[in-house]
Scaffold this motif. Structure first.
Motif, PDB file in Angstrom:
ATOM      1  N   PRO A 280      -0.405   7.291  17.854  1.00  0.00           N
ATOM      2  CA  PRO A 280       0.109   8.174  18.908  1.00  0.00           C
ATOM      3  C   PRO A 280       0.956   7.445  19.943  1.00  0.00           C
ATOM      4  CG  PRO A 280      -2.201   7.703  19.275  1.00  0.00           C
ATOM      5  CD  PRO A 280      -1.872   7.115  17.939  1.00  0.00           C
ATOM      6  N   ARG A 281       1.810   8.225  20.569  1.00  0.00           N
ATOM      7  CA  ARG A 281       2.572   7.727  21.703  1.00  0.00           C
ATOM      8  C   ARG A 281       1.737   7.887  22.971  1.00  0.00           C
ATOM      9  NH1 ARG A 281       8.425  10.403  21.535  1.00  0.00           N
ATOM     10  NH2 ARG A 281       7.169  12.293  21.727  1.00  0.00           N
ATOM     11  N   PRO A 282       2.077   7.142  24.008  1.00  0.00           N
ATOM     12  CA  PRO A 282       1.312   7.270  25.260  1.00  0.00           C
ATOM     13  C   PRO A 282       1.295   8.714  25.753  1.00  0.00           C
ATOM     14  CG  PRO A 282       2.741   5.343  25.348  1.00  0.00           C
ATOM     15  CD  PRO A 282       3.103   6.076  24.091  1.00  0.00           C
ATOM     16  N   GLY A 283       0.115   9.157  26.156  1.00  0.00           N
ATOM     17  CA  GLY A 283      -0.019  10.494  26.690  1.00  0.00           C
ATOM     18  C   GLY A 283      -0.395  11.555  25.682  1.00  0.00           C
ATOM     19  N   GLU A 284      -0.294  11.247  24.389  1.00  0.00           N
ATOM     20  CA  GLU A 284      -0.675  12.232  23.385  1.00  0.00           C
ATOM     21  C   GLU A 284      -2.174  12.208  23.166  1.00  0.00           C
ATOM     22  OE1 GLU A 284       3.328  12.388  20.560  1.00  0.00           O
ATOM     23  OE2 GLU A 284       1.711  10.991  20.056  1.00  0.00           O
ATOM     24  N   ASP A 285      -2.738  13.381  22.876  1.00  0.00           N
ATOM     25  CA  ASP A 285      -4.155  13.429  22.504  1.00  0.00           C
ATOM     26  C   ASP A 285      -4.310  14.454  21.391  1.00  0.00           C
ATOM     27  OD1 ASP A 285      -5.559  16.088  23.525  1.00  0.00           O
ATOM     28  OD2 ASP A 285      -4.080  15.503  25.049  1.00  0.00           O
ATOM     29  N   PRO A 286      -5.298  14.264  20.524  1.00  0.00           N
ATOM     30  CA  PRO A 286      -5.390  15.109  19.322  1.00  0.00           C
ATOM     31  C   PRO A 286      -5.694  16.562  19.606  1.00  0.00           C
ATOM     32  CG  PRO A 286      -7.273  13.642  19.473  1.00  0.00           C
ATOM     33  CD  PRO A 286      -6.322  13.202  20.533  1.00  0.00           C
ATOM     34  N   GLU A 287      -6.231  16.870  20.788  1.00  0.00           N
ATOM     35  CA  GLU A 287      -6.604  18.247  21.075  1.00  0.00           C
ATOM     36  C   GLU A 287      -5.423  19.076  21.578  1.00  0.00           C
ATOM     37  OE1 GLU A 287      -9.502  19.588  20.392  1.00  0.00           O
ATOM     38  OE2 GLU A 287     -10.173  17.660  19.576  1.00  0.00           O
ATOM     39  N   HIS A 288      -4.393  18.439  22.122  1.00  0.00           N
ATOM     40  CA  HIS A 288      -3.307  19.181  22.750  1.00  0.00           C
ATOM     41  C   HIS A 288      -1.948  18.839  22.166  1.00  0.00           C
ATOM     42  CE1 HIS A 288      -6.593  19.128  25.762  1.00  0.00           C
ATOM     43  NE2 HIS A 288      -6.208  20.385  25.943  1.00  0.00           N
ATOM     44  N   THR A 289      -1.911  18.238  20.991  1.00  0.00           N
ATOM     45  CA  THR A 289      -0.664  17.892  20.329  1.00  0.00           C
ATOM     46  C   THR A 289      -0.533  18.725  19.061  1.00  0.00           C
ATOM     47  OG1 THR A 289      -0.787  15.617  21.168  1.00  0.00           O
ATOM     48  CG2 THR A 289       0.695  16.025  19.318  1.00  0.00           C
ATOM     49  N   GLU A 290       0.645  19.334  18.872  1.00  0.00           N
ATOM     50  CA  GLU A 290       0.883  20.145  17.678  1.00  0.00           C
ATOM     51  C   GLU A 290       1.460  19.268  16.562  1.00  0.00           C
ATOM     52  OE1 GLU A 290       3.112  24.304  16.724  1.00  0.00           O
ATOM     53  OE2 GLU A 290       4.413  22.621  17.257  1.00  0.00           O
ATOM     54  N   PHE A 291       0.829  19.321  15.390  1.00  0.00           N
ATOM     55  CA  PHE A 291       1.287  18.600  14.203  1.00  0.00           C
ATOM     56  C   PHE A 291       1.614  19.616  13.113  1.00  0.00           C
ATOM     57  CE2 PHE A 291      -1.436  15.660  16.455  1.00  0.00           C
ATOM     58  CZ  PHE A 291      -0.791  14.437  16.351  1.00  0.00           C
ATOM     59  N   VAL A 292       2.778  19.453  12.473  1.00  0.00           N
ATOM     60  CA  VAL A 292       3.185  20.343  11.393  1.00  0.00           C
ATOM     61  C   VAL A 292       3.742  19.504  10.251  1.00  0.00           C
ATOM     62  CG1 VAL A 292       4.712  22.235  10.695  1.00  0.00           C
ATOM     63  CG2 VAL A 292       3.707  22.230  12.990  1.00  0.00           C
ATOM     64  N   VAL A 293       3.348  19.830   9.027  1.00  0.00           N
ATOM     65  CA  VAL A 293       3.951  19.224   7.833  1.00  0.00           C
ATOM     66  C   VAL A 293       4.565  20.332   6.987  1.00  0.00           C
ATOM     67  CG1 VAL A 293       2.390  17.249   7.753  1.00  0.00           C
ATOM     68  CG2 VAL A 293       1.785  19.358   6.530  1.00  0.00           C
ATOM     69  N   PRO A 294       5.683  20.048   6.314  1.00  0.00           N
ATOM     70  CA  PRO A 294       6.266  21.054   5.415  1.00  0.00           C
ATOM     71  C   PRO A 294       5.456  21.177   4.136  1.00  0.00           C
ATOM     72  CG  PRO A 294       7.553  19.046   5.331  1.00  0.00           C
ATOM     73  CD  PRO A 294       6.516  18.838   6.384  1.00  0.00           C
ATOM     74  N   VAL A 295       5.330  22.400   3.642  1.00  0.00           N
ATOM     75  CA  VAL A 295       4.651  22.635   2.358  1.00  0.00           C
ATOM     76  C   VAL A 295       5.553  23.338   1.359  1.00  0.00           C
ATOM     77  CG1 VAL A 295       2.357  22.660   3.393  1.00  0.00           C
ATOM     78  CG2 VAL A 295       3.630  24.794   3.175  1.00  0.00           C
ATOM     79  N   LEU A 296       6.695  23.843   1.807  1.00  0.00           N
ATOM     80  CA  LEU A 296       7.672  24.464   0.910  1.00  0.00           C
ATOM     81  C   LEU A 296       8.928  23.613   0.864  1.00  0.00           C
ATOM     82  CD1 LEU A 296       7.538  28.264   1.917  1.00  0.00           C
ATOM     83  CD2 LEU A 296       6.303  27.114   0.075  1.00  0.00           C
ATOM     84  N   ASP A 297       9.551  23.529  -0.312  1.00  0.00           N
ATOM     85  CA  ASP A 297      10.829  22.845  -0.431  1.00  0.00           C
ATOM     86  C   ASP A 297      11.994  23.772  -0.104  1.00  0.00           C
ATOM     87  OD1 ASP A 297       9.461  20.618  -1.180  1.00  0.00           O
ATOM     88  OD2 ASP A 297      10.247  20.513  -3.221  1.00  0.00           O
ATOM     89  N   GLU A 298      11.811  25.072  -0.247  1.00  0.00           N
ATOM     90  CA  GLU A 298      12.856  26.041   0.049  1.00  0.00           C
ATOM     91  C   GLU A 298      12.298  27.135   0.943  1.00  0.00           C
ATOM     92  OE1 GLU A 298      15.708  26.110  -3.861  1.00  0.00           O
ATOM     93  OE2 GLU A 298      13.748  27.076  -4.062  1.00  0.00           O
ATOM     94  N   LEU A 299      13.134  27.643   1.829  1.00  0.00           N
ATOM     95  CA  LEU A 299      12.733  28.734   2.716  1.00  0.00           C
ATOM     96  C   LEU A 299      13.310  30.066   2.265  1.00  0.00           C
ATOM     97  CD1 LEU A 299      13.166  26.996   6.188  1.00  0.00           C
ATOM     98  CD2 LEU A 299      11.105  27.193   4.788  1.00  0.00           C
ATOM     99  N   LEU A 300      14.584  30.062   1.879  1.00  0.00           N
ATOM    100  CA  LEU A 300      15.221  31.299   1.438  1.00  0.00           C
ATOM    101  C   LEU A 300      16.117  31.000   0.249  1.00  0.00           C
ATOM    102  CD1 LEU A 300      16.707  34.125   3.568  1.00  0.00           C
ATOM    103  CD2 LEU A 300      18.012  33.239   1.654  1.00  0.00           C
ATOM    104  N   VAL A 301      15.982  31.801  -0.784  1.00  0.00           N
ATOM    105  CA  VAL A 301      16.805  31.673  -1.982  1.00  0.00           C
ATOM    106  C   VAL A 301      17.501  32.999  -2.218  1.00  0.00           C
ATOM    107  CG1 VAL A 301      16.840  31.251  -4.460  1.00  0.00           C
ATOM    108  CG2 VAL A 301      15.253  29.966  -2.996  1.00  0.00           C
TER     109      VAL A 301
END
Length: 621
Positions: free
Chosen positions: A277-298
């Motif tokens: 983590p960077r200074p000031g970040e904490d696990p309870e108040h930080t939003e984490f997102v990972v991609p799970v789709l390779d495409e959004l619109l086809v």
């Protein structure tokens, strides 16, 4: 952004009026799509659009998305179904609610998933299990976190073998989860960057053996097996083979820089993210997102039944990935928006026999999160594309009258716009920056073997390779690159330009490529050309452009030679090499060299130069 949105302050109980539908994160796909009883998902909206009969008064079908994040379980697919396209001269419009007003809402179509359950380690690193997911990107409070890396890629005295590397350093034996590590080969060709995964690391007290994953290592070694002779051999040094990686990525052992992450895949089905983590970040108040789709619109029509008359406007497309480069095939970048995926290779001789290069017979294309094929009269206007793990927008195959206007494309791993073997596309008034974040060889705008394409009045900046690339071919005709502002390109790789063209661009000047009214500044790394006509470019008119702060403004002599290329009425800050005696096939006339030290003042004082400068870039942006 919250995933829920309160209901409208003054709800209506009417059924959908005319052809108006509404979608909201707090809606329900069993509801009718009214403002107070909206649908919940893009798929639900598509189902209703397909089932609707035209309203008595006709008109466009308009689907408005209320504010919030719509997390897609699968790509949103528009196809050859009659209800997916407009009808009787009318369009199907998908837009943010309030589009075109001061009260437009932010509707986000996301291919990502939140990551929770972080556990801090005593050493300060946080861990979270994500099951079988294999993301290459992690977004922390909306910011792209960099993968943990190590330079140089392999410590010690390194020898390349048929299957990998041997080093006299024992440090790699301590690296955590070696099978998740990826070697990055920057500048293996000046314009290329390859990515090859590690398979295994073994060793003893005196040396370490690194075995690379196959077929990635073989593909890369075959592709980059160049031979240089004479002066080119001296200039290229160790280039011409895959060589030793410039860096290594994705091991918890490399987590030394706050704000970086690594993915541990050592336990199948129970992969673990590590984040420092960077200074000031904490696990309870930080939003984490990972991609799970390779495409959004086809948007995929067919030649007999193309997708047509669809508008996407005011929407945000975010959090798509691309997992293939992390697999056993790796990523052997070829040129621009293409890579070698193991198909046949051909050997070509260039530079008057001073170099031999391997060329894929049919290179693969870096994908786009929003892509269209066999589509006509598609409009993308005022959208935002951000946080994407490959390219943003792609058009391929038959088509016409498609427009990409007024969009913002930023923070994407590949190209902003990819046009491949298609026709009839206008790319205008877009702001494009910080593209190629992961695949440094991809340009901001890629045009390959296309006809009737216009790229005009865009601002493009901070790109690791070229800003705009036009690759000629049998179909290429009537490409227009006009009034663009292109700056801070070539920030990582070399042998490219602000605007780059190669190959035949038509059959005469009338149907060739026109490069006119562009302002190209700050083409950064060595060995580049602001306006680069390369490798047998033919039937190109370079008219009334401005080039400032490039390694060289243009090039006149390349192999194969330029044919029917005209440089007329341009402004630059240095004499191109050989401009006093241009080669046959090149017209160099009425170009103005202004002093580099006070170029801006001299350009502003020249009426024609000032007019070019004032016209370049986005309108109203």
């Amino acid at each position: 952004m919250d995933d829920t949105e309160p209901q409208a302050a003054s709800p209506t109980t009417e059924l959908p009026r005319g052809n108006r539908l509404h979608v909201a994160p707090w809606g329900d796909d069993t509801w009718p799509g009214t403002l107070d009883r909206p649908l919940a998902t893009p798929g639900g909206a598509l189902r209703v659009v397909r089932s609707r009969t035209p309203a008595p008064d006709g008109g466009d079908v308009v689907v408005s998305f209320r504010a919030g994040t719509y997390r897609l379980d699968e790509p949103w697919v528009l196809g050859a179904h009659p209800g997916d396209s407009g009808a009787d001269g009318h369009r199907v419009i998908y837009q943010a609610y309030g589009y075109g007003t001061d009260h437009a809402e932010e509707a986000v179509l996301s291919g990502g998933r939140p990551v929770t359950g972080w556990i801090p380690d005593p050493g300060g690193v946080w861990r979270a299990e994500i099951g079988p997911l294999e993301p290459r990107q992690l977004y922390v409070d909306g910011r792209r976190a960099e993968r943990a890396s190590l330079r140089p890629g392999i410590p010690g005295n390194v020898t390349t073998t048929e299957t990998g590397y041997v080093t006299d350093s024992v440090l790699p034996q301590s690296w955590h989860d070696p099978a998740s590590i990826e070697f990055v080969h920057t500048g293996v060709n000046p314009w290329s960057e390859a990515r090859c995964p590690v398979a295994e690391i073994t060793g003893d007290a005196a040396s370490t053996t690194i075995t690379m994953a196959q077929p990635a290592f073989r593909h890369a070694r075959d592709l980059y097996a160049a031979r240089f002779h004479g002066e080119l051999a001296a200039a290229n040094g160790e280039r011409g083979s895959l060589g030793v990686p410039a860096s290594a990525e994705n091991s918890a052992s490399f987590l030394t820089e706050p704000g970086t992450f690594a993915l541990d895949r050592s336990t199948p089905g129970h992969h673990v993210l590590h984040y420092l983590p960077r200074p000031g970040e904490d696990p309870e108040h930080t939003e984490f997102v990972v991609p799970v789709l390779d495409e959004l619109l086809v948007g995929a029509g067919t030649e007999d039944r193309p997708l047509h008359d669809v508008v996407l406007r005011g929407l945000t497309f975010r959090h798509a990935g691309w997992t293939a480069p992390g697999g056993p095939g790796g990523f052997a970048h070829y040129h621009g928006n293409t890579y070698h995926d193991g198909g046949p290779l051909e050997r070509v001789t260039v530079a008057d026999g001073m170099a031999e290069l391997a060329v894929p017979g049919r290179p693969a294309l870096v994908p786009s999160a929003v892509r269209f094929t066999s589509a006509t009269r598609i409009t993308l206007h005022g959208n935002r594309f951000t946080g994407l793990g490959a390219g943003a927008i792609g058009f391929s195959g038959p088509g016409g009258d498609n427009t990409v206007t007024g969009n913002l494309v930023e923070d994407v791993s590949g190209a902003a716009v990819s046009l491949d073997r298609t026709a009839g596309v206008r790319v205008e008034d877009n702001l494009i920056h910080h593209t190629g974040r992961e695949y440094h060889g991809t340009p901001a705008v890629w045009i390959a073997d296309c006809h009737h394409v216009t790229v005009a009045r865009n601002e493009i900046h901070h790109v690791p390779y070229s800003g705009i690339v036009v690759i000629g071919g049998d179909r290429t005709a009537r490409v227009r690159i006009e009034d663009n502002l292109v700056h801070h390109t070539m920030t990582v790789l070399a042998d490219g330009g602000g605007i780059y063209l190669a190959g035949p661009q038509g059959t005469c000047y009338a149907d060739g490529t026109l490069v006119r009214g562009n302002v190209v500044r700050d083409t950064l790394t060595p060995y580049n050309f602001g306006l680069y006509t390369d490798y047998g470019a033919a039937w190109v008119t370079v008219l009334g452009n401005v080039v400032h702060r490039a390694d060289a403004p243009i090039v006149l002599r390349v192999t194969p030679p330029l044919e029917n290329v005209a440089f007329v009425g341009n402004f630059w800050d240095d004499h191109p090499a050989g401009d006093d005696d241009p080669p046959a096939g090149v017209l160099h006339a009425a170009n103005t060299v202004l002093p580099a030290g006070d170029f801006d003042q001299a350009l502003a004082a020249h009426p024609a130069g000032a007019a070019i400068l004032s016209a370049a870039g986005r309108r109203g942006g």
